[in-house]
Design a protein around this motif. Structure first.
Motif, short mmCIF file in Angstrom:
data_model
loop_
_atom_site.label_atom_id
_atom_site.label_comp_id
_atom_site.label_asym_id
_atom_site.label_seq_id
_atom_site.Cartn_x
_atom_site.Cartn_y
_atom_site.Cartn_z
N ARG A 12 0.83 -1.20 0.00
CA ARG A 12 0.00 0.00 0.00
C ARG A 12 0.87 1.26 0.00
O ARG A 12 1.80 1.38 0.77
CB ARG A 12 -0.93 -0.03 1.21
N VAL A 13 0.51 2.21 -0.87
CA VAL A 13 1.31 3.41 -1.10
C VAL A 13 0.49 4.66 -0.78
O VAL A 13 -0.70 4.73 -1.11
CB VAL A 13 1.79 3.49 -2.57
N MET A 14 1.16 5.65 -0.18
CA MET A 14 0.58 6.98 -0.02
C MET A 14 1.49 8.00 -0.71
O MET A 14 2.71 7.98 -0.50
CB MET A 14 0.43 7.35 1.46
N ILE A 15 0.92 8.86 -1.54
CA ILE A 15 1.66 9.93 -2.20
C ILE A 15 1.36 11.24 -1.49
O ILE A 15 0.20 11.55 -1.23
CB ILE A 15 1.28 10.04 -3.69
N VAL A 16 2.41 12.00 -1.17
CA VAL A 16 2.26 13.24 -0.40
C VAL A 16 2.78 14.41 -1.21
O VAL A 16 3.98 14.47 -1.53
CB VAL A 16 3.01 13.15 0.94
N PHE A 74 2.50 -2.85 -6.10
CA PHE A 74 2.09 -1.72 -5.28
C PHE A 74 0.74 -1.19 -5.76
O PHE A 74 0.36 -1.37 -6.92
CB PHE A 74 3.11 -0.58 -5.36
N GLN A 75 0.05 -0.50 -4.85
CA GLN A 75 -1.16 0.21 -5.24
C GLN A 75 -1.27 1.48 -4.40
O GLN A 75 -1.13 1.45 -3.17
CB GLN A 75 -2.40 -0.65 -5.02
N VAL A 76 -1.49 2.59 -5.10
CA VAL A 76 -1.69 3.87 -4.41
C VAL A 76 -3.09 3.88 -3.83
O VAL A 76 -4.08 3.85 -4.57
CB VAL A 76 -1.49 5.06 -5.37
N VAL A 77 -3.18 3.92 -2.52
CA VAL A 77 -4.49 3.86 -1.86
C VAL A 77 -4.84 5.13 -1.12
O VAL A 77 -5.96 5.27 -0.61
CB VAL A 77 -4.55 2.67 -0.88
N GLN A 78 -3.89 6.09 -1.05
CA GLN A 78 -4.16 7.33 -0.32
C GLN A 78 -3.22 8.43 -0.80
O GLN A 78 -2.12 8.15 -1.27
CB GLN A 78 -3.97 7.10 1.18
N LEU A 136 -2.34 10.01 8.79
CA LEU A 136 -2.83 8.86 8.02
C LEU A 136 -1.96 7.63 8.23
O LEU A 136 -2.46 6.51 8.35
CB LEU A 136 -2.90 9.23 6.54
N GLN A 137 -0.64 7.84 8.26
CA GLN A 137 0.27 6.71 8.45
C GLN A 137 0.06 6.04 9.80
O GLN A 137 0.07 4.82 9.91
CB GLN A 137 1.72 7.18 8.31
N LEU A 138 -0.13 6.83 10.83
CA LEU A 138 -0.33 6.28 12.17
C LEU A 138 -1.66 5.52 12.27
O LEU A 138 -1.78 4.58 13.06
CB LEU A 138 -0.29 7.39 13.22
N GLN A 139 -2.62 5.91 11.43
CA GLN A 139 -3.92 5.23 11.44
C GLN A 139 -3.93 3.99 10.56
O GLN A 139 -4.48 2.95 10.94
CB GLN A 139 -5.01 6.19 10.96
N GLU A 140 -3.29 4.08 9.37
CA GLU A 140 -3.47 3.04 8.36
C GLU A 140 -2.20 2.25 8.03
O GLU A 140 -2.27 1.19 7.41
CB GLU A 140 -4.03 3.66 7.07
N HIS A 141 -1.04 2.78 8.37
CA HIS A 141 0.25 2.07 8.21
C HIS A 141 0.49 1.61 6.76
O HIS A 141 0.34 0.44 6.42
CB HIS A 141 0.33 0.88 9.16
N PHE A 142 0.90 2.55 5.93
CA PHE A 142 1.24 2.26 4.54
C PHE A 142 2.63 1.61 4.46
O PHE A 142 3.47 1.82 5.33
CB PHE A 142 1.20 3.53 3.71
N ASP A 143 2.85 0.85 3.40
CA ASP A 143 4.15 0.19 3.21
C ASP A 143 5.17 1.14 2.58
O ASP A 143 6.37 1.00 2.82
CB ASP A 143 3.98 -1.04 2.31
N LEU A 144 4.69 2.09 1.76
CA LEU A 144 5.57 3.02 1.06
C LEU A 144 4.94 4.41 1.04
O LEU A 144 3.75 4.54 0.74
CB LEU A 144 5.82 2.54 -0.38
#
Length: 276
Positions: free
Chosen positions: A3-7, A28-32, A43-51
């Motif tokens: 799971r990926v988050m782009i900031v 990988f998949q961008v989910v947030q 968001l990371q503390l809530q959902e824990h993305f891999d990247l």
């Protein structure tokens, strides 16, 4: 799928990056997405993305502070830093937190895909599993939801324009030179050599490089090589002189000089700090 988050504080950049890369091909998949470091941290503390793929300069909390906060909280996600040409000195601040992956704007898709492949292997090794296939379905995002369809009509023209500018914004010659450096950084490289390869005078090519990149050819080459050296230091226990030769330095004293100027410590000090 990992799971990926782009900031990034520009929404069109986040949307464009999602569509430009075949994330699924690398597991990988961008989910947030997030608009700044503060939002990304929450968001990371809530959902824990891999990247997390994050810009450096953003309002409220920048990329450097985001990485620092993640490190303080012992988050194990991988991070790719995205920075403009003239911001590498700014990006050095995240080195002490173990960030190994950097992308220069405009993003070279080949480099990003190479990073995704490498990070996927690292995540697989950490979790002791086979690399997920591109056909798997992630928990969130990436689908053709009604919301996605509505946004497509509203932002479609902006995304087309973004992709067009995204591919053409870098001078073609400089883009080719950056790729050449990426493929041949371990070999002897000089501005004169590249000028001959691309049929320019060294003076003109040097000026063009500085104009497009914001730093000189030698500054870029040294920063690129040192980034590779950091990866080798993190990856194993090779002798420092072996790493120096592997990234293109035949003069060990010059390697130490460049390393300390860019990283702020000697290779040995950096290795000890990384281990402990």
């Amino acid at each position: 799928m990992y799971r990926v988050m782009i900031v990034d504080d520009e929404r069109v950049v986040c949307q464009g990056m999602q569509r430009l890369i075949d994330w699924g091909a690398y597991g990988f998949q961008v989910v947030q997405t997030a608009a700044n470091g503060q939002e990304a941290l929450e968001l990371q503390l809530q959902e824990h993305f891999d990247l997390i793929v994050t810009d450096l300069k953003m309002p409220r909390m920048d990329g450097v502070e985001l990485v620092r906060q993640l490190s303080m909280r012992r988050e194990t996600c991988k991070v790719i830093i995205v920075s403009a040409y003239g911001e590498f000195s700014y990006a050095q601040a995240v080195m002490e937190y173990g960030v190994q992956y950097y992308l220069l704007k405009p993003i070279n898709e080949e480099v990003l895909c190479g990073y995704l492949s490498r990070i996927g292997e690292q995540l697989d090794a950490r979790e002791g599993k086979e690399k997920p296939g591109a056909g798997e379905t992630a928990e969130y995002g990436g689908g053709d939801s009604q919301e996605d369809s509505e946004e497509t009509g509203q932002e479609g023209s902006h995304l087309v324009q973004f992709e067009y500018l995204y591919r053409l914004s870098a001078n073609g010659v400089i883009t080719e030179i950056l790729r050449y450096i990426s493929d041949h950084y371990s070999e002897p490289l000089t501005l004169n050599l590249l000028a001959r390869l691309y049929s320019f005078s060294p003076v003109y090519l040097g000026r063009l490089f500085k104009k497009e990149m914001g730093i000189s050819f030698n500054e870029y080459l040294n920063s690129f090589r040192i980034r590779q050296a950091l990866e080798y230091i993190h990856a194993g226990n090779d002798m420092i002189y072996e790493i120096a030769e592997r990234v293109g330095y035949r003069d060990i004293n010059y390697f130490y000089k460049c390393f300390k100027a860019i990283v702020g410590s000697t290779p040995g000090e950096y290795r000890n700090r990384s281990v402990h």
